[in-house]
Design a protein around this motif. Structure first.
Motif, PDB file in Angstrom:
ATOM      1  N   LEU A   1      -2.418  23.532 -15.159  1.00  0.00           N
ATOM      2  CA  LEU A   1      -3.870  23.538 -15.379  1.00  0.00           C
ATOM      3  C   LEU A   1      -4.467  22.376 -14.609  1.00  0.00           C
ATOM      4  O   LEU A   1      -4.011  21.241 -14.732  1.00  0.00           O
ATOM      5  CB  LEU A   1      -4.171  23.359 -16.875  1.00  0.00           C
ATOM      6  CG  LEU A   1      -3.624  24.431 -17.808  1.00  0.00           C
ATOM      7  CD1 LEU A   1      -3.880  24.052 -19.259  1.00  0.00           C
ATOM      8  CD2 LEU A   1      -4.269  25.775 -17.504  1.00  0.00           C
ATOM      9  N   GLN A   2      -5.444  22.697 -13.751  1.00  0.00           N
ATOM     10  CA  GLN A   2      -6.142  21.644 -13.029  1.00  0.00           C
ATOM     11  C   GLN A   2      -7.600  21.696 -13.451  1.00  0.00           C
ATOM     12  O   GLN A   2      -7.968  22.586 -14.219  1.00  0.00           O
ATOM     13  CB  GLN A   2      -6.010  21.849 -11.518  1.00  0.00           C
ATOM     14  CG  GLN A   2      -4.606  21.573 -11.016  1.00  0.00           C
ATOM     15  CD  GLN A   2      -4.258  22.439  -9.831  1.00  0.00           C
ATOM     16  OE1 GLN A   2      -4.637  23.619  -9.791  1.00  0.00           O
ATOM     17  NE2 GLN A   2      -3.528  21.887  -8.901  1.00  0.00           N
ATOM     18  N   SER A   3      -8.406  20.795 -12.904  1.00  0.00           N
ATOM     19  CA  SER A   3      -9.799  20.748 -13.363  1.00  0.00           C
ATOM     20  C   SER A   3     -10.506  22.083 -13.148  1.00  0.00           C
ATOM     21  O   SER A   3     -11.246  22.542 -14.009  1.00  0.00           O
ATOM     22  CB  SER A   3     -10.531  19.615 -12.661  1.00  0.00           C
ATOM     23  OG  SER A   3     -10.370  19.772 -11.264  1.00  0.00           O
ATOM     24  N   THR A   4     -10.242  22.735 -11.988  1.00  0.00           N
ATOM     25  CA  THR A   4     -10.958  23.987 -11.735  1.00  0.00           C
ATOM     26  C   THR A   4     -10.039  25.197 -11.642  1.00  0.00           C
ATOM     27  O   THR A   4     -10.508  26.321 -11.652  1.00  0.00           O
ATOM     28  CB  THR A   4     -11.746  23.895 -10.409  1.00  0.00           C
ATOM     29  OG1 THR A   4     -10.824  23.532  -9.387  1.00  0.00           O
ATOM     30  CG2 THR A   4     -12.845  22.863 -10.498  1.00  0.00           C
ATOM     31  N   ASN A   5      -8.737  24.965 -11.506  1.00  0.00           N
ATOM     32  CA  ASN A   5      -7.814  26.077 -11.244  1.00  0.00           C
ATOM     33  C   ASN A   5      -6.715  26.201 -12.293  1.00  0.00           C
ATOM     34  O   ASN A   5      -6.308  25.211 -12.878  1.00  0.00           O
ATOM     35  CB  ASN A   5      -7.076  25.845  -9.916  1.00  0.00           C
ATOM     36  CG  ASN A   5      -7.997  25.872  -8.735  1.00  0.00           C
ATOM     37  OD1 ASN A   5      -9.187  26.097  -8.878  1.00  0.00           O
ATOM     38  ND2 ASN A   5      -7.442  25.648  -7.568  1.00  0.00           N
ATOM     39  N   VAL A   6      -6.245  27.396 -12.417  1.00  0.00           N
ATOM     40  CA  VAL A   6      -5.028  27.633 -13.195  1.00  0.00           C
ATOM     41  C   VAL A   6      -4.011  28.234 -12.222  1.00  0.00           C
ATOM     42  O   VAL A   6      -4.324  29.194 -11.530  1.00  0.00           O
ATOM     43  CB  VAL A   6      -5.271  28.621 -14.351  1.00  0.00           C
ATOM     44  CG1 VAL A   6      -4.012  28.766 -15.196  1.00  0.00           C
ATOM     45  CG2 VAL A   6      -6.454  28.213 -15.198  1.00  0.00           C
TER      46      VAL A   6
ATOM     47  N   THR B   1      -6.059  31.020 -10.006  1.00  0.00           N
ATOM     48  CA  THR B   1      -7.358  31.574 -10.383  1.00  0.00           C
ATOM     49  C   THR B   1      -8.264  30.468 -10.918  1.00  0.00           C
ATOM     50  O   THR B   1      -7.786  29.440 -11.405  1.00  0.00           O
ATOM     51  CB  THR B   1      -7.193  32.697 -11.439  1.00  0.00           C
ATOM     52  OG1 THR B   1      -8.475  33.193 -11.795  1.00  0.00           O
ATOM     53  CG2 THR B   1      -6.481  32.215 -12.687  1.00  0.00           C
ATOM     54  N   GLN B   2      -9.554  30.720 -10.801  1.00  0.00           N
ATOM     55  CA  GLN B   2     -10.529  29.769 -11.349  1.00  0.00           C
ATOM     56  C   GLN B   2     -10.928  30.174 -12.772  1.00  0.00           C
ATOM     57  O   GLN B   2     -11.546  29.413 -13.481  1.00  0.00           O
ATOM     58  CB  GLN B   2     -11.796  29.740 -10.476  1.00  0.00           C
ATOM     59  CG  GLN B   2     -11.835  28.568  -9.495  1.00  0.00           C
ATOM     60  CD  GLN B   2     -11.269  28.941  -8.143  1.00  0.00           C
ATOM     61  OE1 GLN B   2     -11.390  30.078  -7.711  1.00  0.00           O
ATOM     62  NE2 GLN B   2     -10.646  28.005  -7.476  1.00  0.00           N
ATOM     63  N   ASN B   3     -10.554  31.404 -13.126  1.00  0.00           N
ATOM     64  CA  ASN B   3     -10.945  31.946 -14.417  1.00  0.00           C
ATOM     65  C   ASN B   3      -9.912  31.560 -15.477  1.00  0.00           C
ATOM     66  O   ASN B   3      -8.735  31.884 -15.334  1.00  0.00           O
ATOM     67  CB  ASN B   3     -11.012  33.476 -14.275  1.00  0.00           C
ATOM     68  CG  ASN B   3     -11.587  34.140 -15.493  1.00  0.00           C
ATOM     69  OD1 ASN B   3     -11.774  33.515 -16.535  1.00  0.00           O
ATOM     70  ND2 ASN B   3     -11.844  35.428 -15.366  1.00  0.00           N
TER      71      ASN B   3
HETATM   72  C1  LIG Z   1      -8.293  25.348  -6.396  1.00  0.00           C
HETATM   73  O1  LIG Z   1      -7.899  26.409  -5.572  1.00  0.00           O
HETATM   74  C2  LIG Z   1      -8.495  26.410  -4.296  1.00  0.00           C
HETATM   75  C3  LIG Z   1      -8.019  27.627  -3.585  1.00  0.00           C
HETATM   76  O2  LIG Z   1      -7.999  28.724  -4.429  1.00  0.00           O
HETATM   77  C4  LIG Z   1      -8.104  25.152  -3.548  1.00  0.00           C
HETATM   78  O3  LIG Z   1      -8.767  25.140  -2.295  1.00  0.00           O
HETATM   79  C5  LIG Z   1      -8.498  23.958  -4.374  1.00  0.00           C
HETATM   80  O4  LIG Z   1      -8.012  22.797  -3.721  1.00  0.00           O
HETATM   81  C6  LIG Z   1      -7.904  24.057  -5.757  1.00  0.00           C
HETATM   82  N1  LIG Z   1      -8.381  22.972  -6.569  1.00  0.00           N
HETATM   83  C7  LIG Z   1      -7.570  22.178  -7.225  1.00  0.00           C
HETATM   84  C8  LIG Z   1      -8.219  21.131  -8.072  1.00  0.00           C
HETATM   85  O5  LIG Z   1      -6.374  22.289  -7.128  1.00  0.00           O
END
Ligand SMILES: *[C@@H]1O[C@H](CO)[C@@H](O)[C@H](O)[C@H]1NC(C)=O
Ligand SMILES: *[C@@H]1O[C@H](CO)[C@@H](O)[C@H](O)[C@H]1NC(C)=O
Ligand SMILES: *[C@@H]1O[C@H](CO)[C@@H](O)[C@H](O)[C@H]1NC(C)=O
Ligand SMILES: *[C@@H]1O[C@H](CO)[C@@H](O)[C@H](O)[C@H]1NC(C)=O
Ligand SMILES: *[C@@H]1O[C@H](CO)[C@@H](O)[C@H](O)[C@H]1NC(C)=O
Length: 261
Positions: A143-148, A195-197
């Motif tokens: 889990l990252q701030s915007t991505n899973v 995914t961002q969702n």
């Molecule tokens: C989230 O994913 C995008 C690509 O889908 C990537 O460019 C971005 O660096 C990712 N963000 C994090 C916080 O990992």
């Protein structure tokens, strides 16, 4: 002239009558298993003249040989040392099948079975295909701030078909990394879905056409986002009520001060 034809006919018949039979389709052997390379020939009960040679077709390396009524392993390639076996009882019955234990990637290839006895000489080629079942895929979720990121890792052979499918069966394949086979004879596979969702349902699928292995692993992630928002709604409502009350109180005090009785 007639004698000449007769001789030719006898020679042809002789050549015809002796033949070696091997499987026509490749044999698949799983990593670490024992391979049985089948080879049959027209038997002769007297095995004193029997010569059997198993060789690799690619480089003529000797895998196993038998003559003078015993195994002759002086010229055997070191990779096959203590790994091969001919069934002694089968030789008089025309069975020259060779077993090789502990099959690995290097054993994949073509094997010549060369047989010669009182009845003639012939050869057959058996193809051995090396395979390895993919191990149970290891799941990790980042889990990252915007991505899973959902990731699976596994090892097997040969290169498989990998797909990520959404809940409606749509192709979500994004990132697939397959590193080349190591000395251990396994491909290392790492595949992830990003995914961002925070709410999703995906299925990781892996197919190894060589072994007919098929894997499907579902990942459902739900995020109970309502709890925190309803909490903030409650906090907000309380704040609003307090603000309203204090405004009314201030107004009342102000009005009372302006209109002293
Ligand atoms: C989230 O994913 C995008 C690509 O889908 C990537 O460019 C971005 O660096 C990712 N963000 C994090 C916080 O990992
Ligand atoms: C087997 O064949 C060899 C050579 O052809 C011969 O010398 C021997 O006597 C034979 N043995 C028997 C038991 O027939
Ligand atoms: C030949 O020998 C092998 C064992 O070495 C055995 O598994 C196989 O069944 C034999 N084939 C026949 C046709 O008897
Ligand atoms: C799924 O998508 C990936 C990446 O876009 C693509 O390489 C692959 O061929 C697709 N598979 C199928 C079966 O459509
Ligand atoms: C995960 O989602 C799939 C597709 O929406 C559904 O069929 C499956 O029952 C779900 N599994 C669990 C454990 O909720």
């Amino acid at each position: 002239m007639l004698r000449c034809f007769l001789l030719l006919w006898i020679l042809l018949r002789r050549a015809d009558s002796f033949s070696v039979t091997v499987p026509s389709s490749p044999i698949l052997v799983d990593r670490g298993a024992t391979a049985l390379l089948s080879c049959e020939f027209e038997p002769d009960p007297n095995i004193s003249d029997l010569v059997i040679t198993w060789q690799r077709q690619e480089d003529s390396r000797v895998v196993h040989s038998f003559y003078y009524e015993r195994d002759q392993l002086e010229r055997q390639s070191s990779e096959y040392l203590d790994r091969t076996k001919l069934n002694r009882e089968g030789l008089a019955e025309g069975n020259a099948s060779l077993s090789i234990v502990n099959i690995g990637l290097k054993d994949a290839g073509k094997y010549i079975c060369l047989v010669s006895n009182n009845k003639g000489t012939d050869r057959g080629v058996v193809q051995l295909v090396y395979t390895a079942f993919y191990s149970e895929p290891r799941l990790s979720i980042h889990l990252q701030s915007t991505n899973v990121t959902v990731q699976y890792e596994t090892e097997g052979y040969p290169r498989p078909e990998v797909m990520w499918l959404g809940s409606e069966g749509q192709n979500l394949t994004d990132d697939l990394e397959v590193s080349s086979a190591s000395d251990g004879g396994l491909y290392y596979l790492k595949s992830s879905y990003i995914t961002q969702n925070p709410v999703f349902s995906v299925t990781f699928t892996l197919k190894n056409p060589a072994t007919h292995q098929e894997l499907q692993r579902h990942v459902n992630l739900s995020y109970d986002g309502n709890t925190s928002s309803s909490q903030s709604v409650v906090v907000l409502s309380v704040l609003c009520v307090l603000l309203l009350c204090s405004t009314v109180l201030l107004l009342w005090l102000y009005c009372r001060d302006r209109n002293p009785r």
